[in-house]
Design a protein around this motif. Structure first.
Motif, PDB file in Angstrom:
ATOM      1  N   LEU A 162      52.385  64.785 160.459  1.00  0.00           N
ATOM      2  CA  LEU A 162      52.743  63.480 161.236  1.00  0.00           C
ATOM      3  C   LEU A 162      53.339  61.533 160.360  1.00  0.00           C
ATOM      4  N   LYS A 163      54.257  62.039 160.230  1.00  0.00           N
ATOM      5  CA  LYS A 163      54.523  60.542 160.389  1.00  0.00           C
ATOM      6  C   LYS A 163      54.697  59.572 161.264  1.00  0.00           C
ATOM      7  N   MET A 164      54.285  58.172 161.139  1.00  0.00           N
ATOM      8  CA  MET A 164      54.683  57.179 161.496  1.00  0.00           C
ATOM      9  C   MET A 164      55.814  56.319 160.265  1.00  0.00           C
ATOM     10  N   LEU A 165      57.401  56.464 161.009  1.00  0.00           N
ATOM     11  CA  LEU A 165      58.155  55.185 159.932  1.00  0.00           C
ATOM     12  C   LEU A 165      57.999  54.050 160.601  1.00  0.00           C
ATOM     13  N   LEU A 166      58.419  52.999 159.493  1.00  0.00           N
ATOM     14  CA  LEU A 166      58.420  51.680 159.998  1.00  0.00           C
ATOM     15  C   LEU A 166      59.037  51.141 160.359  1.00  0.00           C
ATOM     16  N   GLU A 167      60.278  52.004 160.099  1.00  0.00           N
ATOM     17  CA  GLU A 167      61.950  51.539 160.247  1.00  0.00           C
ATOM     18  C   GLU A 167      62.458  52.230 161.414  1.00  0.00           C
ATOM     19  N   LYS A 168      63.605  52.297 162.076  1.00  0.00           N
ATOM     20  CA  LYS A 168      64.705  53.254 162.840  1.00  0.00           C
ATOM     21  C   LYS A 168      65.686  54.450 161.543  1.00  0.00           C
ATOM     22  N   LYS A 169      65.225  54.874 160.462  1.00  0.00           N
ATOM     23  CA  LYS A 169      66.476  55.602 160.161  1.00  0.00           C
ATOM     24  C   LYS A 169      65.575  56.284 159.765  1.00  0.00           C
ATOM     25  N   ILE A 170      66.554  57.541 160.008  1.00  0.00           N
ATOM     26  CA  ILE A 170      66.298  59.176 159.939  1.00  0.00           C
ATOM     27  C   ILE A 170      66.208  59.629 158.525  1.00  0.00           C
ATOM     28  N   PRO A 171      64.993  60.346 157.914  1.00  0.00           N
ATOM     29  CA  PRO A 171      65.239  60.693 157.329  1.00  0.00           C
ATOM     30  C   PRO A 171      66.216  61.932 157.008  1.00  0.00           C
ATOM     31  N   PRO A 172      66.633  61.889 155.603  1.00  0.00           N
ATOM     32  CA  PRO A 172      67.567  63.796 155.259  1.00  0.00           C
ATOM     33  C   PRO A 172      67.149  64.807 155.941  1.00  0.00           C
ATOM     34  N   SER A 173      65.361  65.001 155.061  1.00  0.00           N
ATOM     35  CA  SER A 173      65.054  66.264 155.351  1.00  0.00           C
ATOM     36  C   SER A 173      65.046  66.325 157.002  1.00  0.00           C
ATOM     37  N   VAL A 174      64.998  65.824 158.594  1.00  0.00           N
ATOM     38  CA  VAL A 174      65.234  65.668 159.641  1.00  0.00           C
ATOM     39  C   VAL A 174      66.277  66.799 159.999  1.00  0.00           C
ATOM     40  N   ASP A 175      65.890  68.160 160.458  1.00  0.00           N
ATOM     41  CA  ASP A 175      67.307  69.128 160.820  1.00  0.00           C
ATOM     42  C   ASP A 175      66.424  69.290 163.026  1.00  0.00           C
ATOM     43  N   ALA A 176      65.709  67.914 163.235  1.00  0.00           N
ATOM     44  CA  ALA A 176      66.226  68.081 164.567  1.00  0.00           C
ATOM     45  C   ALA A 176      66.014  66.840 164.899  1.00  0.00           C
ATOM     46  N   ILE A 177      66.741  66.025 165.878  1.00  0.00           N
ATOM     47  CA  ILE A 177      66.349  64.580 166.752  1.00  0.00           C
ATOM     48  C   ILE A 177      65.665  65.369 167.942  1.00  0.00           C
ATOM     49  N   GLY A 178      64.782  64.184 168.784  1.00  0.00           N
ATOM     50  CA  GLY A 178      64.679  63.868 169.846  1.00  0.00           C
ATOM     51  C   GLY A 178      64.223  62.633 170.135  1.00  0.00           C
ATOM     52  N   VAL A 179      65.075  62.075 171.438  1.00  0.00           N
ATOM     53  CA  VAL A 179      65.651  61.096 171.785  1.00  0.00           C
ATOM     54  C   VAL A 179      64.633  61.447 173.556  1.00  0.00           C
ATOM     55  N   LEU A 180      63.359  60.329 173.804  1.00  0.00           N
ATOM     56  CA  LEU A 180      63.403  60.253 175.300  1.00  0.00           C
ATOM     57  C   LEU A 180      64.056  59.828 176.349  1.00  0.00           C
ATOM     58  N   LEU A 181      64.539  59.751 177.032  1.00  0.00           N
ATOM     59  CA  LEU A 181      64.994  59.002 177.743  1.00  0.00           C
ATOM     60  C   LEU A 181      64.708  58.909 179.023  1.00  0.00           C
ATOM     61  N   THR A 182      64.426  57.006 179.807  1.00  0.00           N
ATOM     62  CA  THR A 182      64.580  56.763 180.717  1.00  0.00           C
ATOM     63  C   THR A 182      65.884  56.783 181.765  1.00  0.00           C
ATOM     64  N   LYS A 183      65.916  56.693 182.888  1.00  0.00           N
ATOM     65  CA  LYS A 183      67.247  57.277 183.784  1.00  0.00           C
ATOM     66  C   LYS A 183      68.306  55.957 183.390  1.00  0.00           C
ATOM     67  N   GLY A 184      69.648  55.548 182.925  1.00  0.00           N
ATOM     68  CA  GLY A 184      70.088  55.084 182.121  1.00  0.00           C
ATOM     69  C   GLY A 184      69.759  54.070 181.634  1.00  0.00           C
ATOM     70  N   GLN A 185      69.052  55.072 180.560  1.00  0.00           N
ATOM     71  CA  GLN A 185      68.299  53.948 179.428  1.00  0.00           C
ATOM     72  C   GLN A 185      69.896  53.438 178.446  1.00  0.00           C
ATOM     73  N   GLU A 186      69.908  52.136 177.991  1.00  0.00           N
ATOM     74  CA  GLU A 186      70.894  51.663 177.038  1.00  0.00           C
ATOM     75  C   GLU A 186      70.152  51.848 175.315  1.00  0.00           C
ATOM     76  N   LEU A 187      70.523  52.850 174.647  1.00  0.00           N
ATOM     77  CA  LEU A 187      70.082  53.242 173.831  1.00  0.00           C
ATOM     78  C   LEU A 187      71.060  52.245 172.711  1.00  0.00           C
ATOM     79  N   ASP A 188      69.370  52.456 171.430  1.00  0.00           N
ATOM     80  CA  ASP A 188      69.632  50.965 170.061  1.00  0.00           C
ATOM     81  C   ASP A 188      69.654  52.076 169.334  1.00  0.00           C
ATOM     82  N   PHE A 189      71.096  52.986 169.420  1.00  0.00           N
ATOM     83  CA  PHE A 189      69.981  54.131 167.727  1.00  0.00           C
ATOM     84  C   PHE A 189      71.765  54.223 167.269  1.00  0.00           C
ATOM     85  N   SER A 190      71.573  55.397 166.685  1.00  0.00           N
ATOM     86  CA  SER A 190      72.429  55.796 166.006  1.00  0.00           C
ATOM     87  C   SER A 190      74.202  56.018 166.292  1.00  0.00           C
TER      88      SER A 190
END
Ligand code: BES
Ligand code: ZN
Ligand code: ZN
Length: 484
Positions: free
Chosen positions: A3-31
């Motif tokens: 389990l790795k806690m990253l300090l910054e919002k940057k997806i490591p290149p080795s990642v092969d799955a991105i999971g997004v937890l979203l509430t209803k209507g939530q604006e995303l501050d993401f790629s």
């Protein structure tokens, strides 16, 4: 799994799955690319973010396809800690099913209320979801999710969540281990190993010492088996300045309960390796309490034995003694837990000078009838102690319900020829069984948790899969923490 806690919002290149937890209507501050997909899915109402909603799609990034798993959290105004754990569990299970190797979790948990930090919650639920009791399977699950990344800043919260999951998984492993591989001696040795690893003190009493201390009620249950009993005392003295303030956590430790001469049916017996779930909870809690170096004093106690019919077993109709001096008529040898606990809680008060005692036990089938397989039954003789438990259970989200202790329930365990009877009449078995244990703490503040049916789940609970649950560990930890 790492389990790795990253300090910054940057997806490591080795990642092969991105999971997004979203509430209803939530604006995303993401790629941008992920946001675009989510926006278009929302427009077509293919994913709205309802609780329990899961959608899998793919995203092309520099010529590579990555899995994109969207998990709904429901309305942000209704978001709570348990919904987050469930959603994280759902995401983890989906990623595993899709054979992902490295997952990146994106979440802001907008609207989350409660006292737990997202870092603690995510770490805890990922590590709980990752547990599987597979040590007896020749062919283990190959689909290994090797790394899970999430973004967070609070190291301490992440460590606490990790410690709690690790401790709960220790309890789960103990609970699921069958009695042929978990005798009282093996349980005591295991606790000793954990004491060394986590840094708490431990004393283990053998059958001679148990008898010498006058623990007759415990010994009567234990003596029918060829596997000798052990009395385990674990100590974490984190608050040396207040060394007289001690919380005792006593766990029922029947490594097997056949019922004894009042033999259970085969069906009734088939799950009785789990009759040490209370002891698993207190051992697990000690690991977390020690690891987190809580600034409080805790003594955990387990009277570990087997309840087995043999020529040496105690008999229905026997009148036995106890460490307290009270005599007990044994109406049913299957009501053995309260006998072992009677001596264990009395020992906690008299020998360890506990300021308060909590016992946790798979004590009565009646608790399953009353509250089902997920809700722990609670008895309490002290309002402050109870309030702390209720607060702790709000942090762990382990469901508990307090039962009444009316005076007339005492009639149920009276006997004309002995001070007490080990089995009541007239129903309310969870209350009368618990109150029987309470007779041995005298006026000490006391809590009783009946976890019968809760230490194992036949239903997949998202972040806790089918099998052992480790129920109690997290609540006991938070309860101890309330005395810091
Ligand atoms: N270990 C059992 C309680 C139990 C039952 C736990 C089912 C988990 C699932 C306990 O020792 C027991 O047998 N209790 C008896 C008490 C009765 C004889 C008064 C029971 O519940 O039937
Ligand atoms: Zn029993
Ligand atoms: Zn039992």
């Amino acid at each position: 799994m790492e389990l790795k806690m990253l300090l910054e919002k940057k997806i490591p290149p080795s990642v092969d799955a991105i999971g997004v937890l979203l509430t209803k209507g939530q604006e995303l501050d993401f790629s941008n690319s992920v946001s675009e997909i989510i926006d278009s899915l929302r427009e077509k109402e293919q994913f709205v973010g309802d609780a329990k909603e899961v959608l899998v799609t793919y995203i092309k990034d520099e010529d590579e396809y990555r899995k994109l798993i969207l998990v709904g959290l429901g309305e942000s105004e209704k978001l709570n800690t348990e919904k987050v754990r469930m959603a994280v569990g759902r995401l983890f299970n989906k990623a595993k099913k899709l054979k992902a190797k490295e997952l990146y979790i994106a979440s802001t948990l907008e609207g989350l209320t409660g006292d737990l930090k997202p870092e603690a919650l995510i770490a805890e639920s990922i590590l709980l979801a990752n547990y599987k009791f597979d040590k007896y399977l020749s062919k283990k699950d190959e689909s290994k999710l090797e790394v899970v990344n999430f973004v967070g800043q609070d190291e301490a919260a992440c460590e606490e969540g990790t410690a709690l999951a690790e401790a709960t998984n220790i309890a789960r492993e103990l609970t699921a281990t069958p009695s042929n591989d978990l005798t009282p001696v093996i349980l005591a040795d295991f606790a000793k190993e954990k004491a060394k690893e986590y840094g708490f003190d431990i004393d283990i009493f053998d059958e001679k010492k148990i008898q010498k201390l006058g623990m007759e009620a415990f010994w009567q249950v234990a003596k029918g088996s060829d596997n000798p009993p052990r009395f385990i005392v674990m100590r974490h003295m984190g608050d040396k300045k207040n060394k007289d303030d001690i919380t005792a956590l006593v766990g029922k430790g029947l490594t097997y309960d056949s019922g004894g001469l009042s033999l259970k049916t085969s069906d009734g017996m088939s799950t009785m390796k789990t009759d040490m779930g209370g002891s698993a909870a207190v051992i697990g809690a000690m690991c977390a309490i020690s690891k987190q170096k809580l600034n409080t004093n805790v003594v955990a106690i387990v009277a570990a034995c087997e309840n087995i019919p043999s020529a040496r077993s105690y008999h229905p109709g026997d009148i036995i003694g106890s460490m307290s001096g009270k005599t007990i008529h044994v109406k049913n040898t299957d009501a053995e837990g309260r006998l072992t606990l009677a001596d264990a809680v009395y020992y906690a008060v008299k020998e360890e000078k506990a300021s308060r005692v909590l016992d946790i036990a798979t004590l009565t089938g009646a608790c399953i009838a009353a509250l089902g397989q997920r809700v722990t039954g609670v008895l309490a003789n002290d309002e402050d102690f109870y309030q702390r438990l209720e607060n702790a259970s709000k942090l762990s989200d382990e469901m508990m319900w307090r039962l009444p202790m009316f005076d007339h329930f005492k009639e149920a365990y009276k006997h004309p020829e002995a001070d007490l009877n080990n089995t009541g009449e007239g129903g309310a078995g969870t209350i009368t069984g618990g109150m029987f244990v309470g007779e041995f703490v005298e006026d000490t503040p006391w809590l009783h948790l009946d976890i019968a049916g809760k230490s194992y789940t036949s239903k997949d609970l998202e972040y806790i899969g089918k099998g052992p649950t480790g129920v109690g560990v997290r609540s006991l930890y938070y309860l101890a923490k309330s005395y810091e």
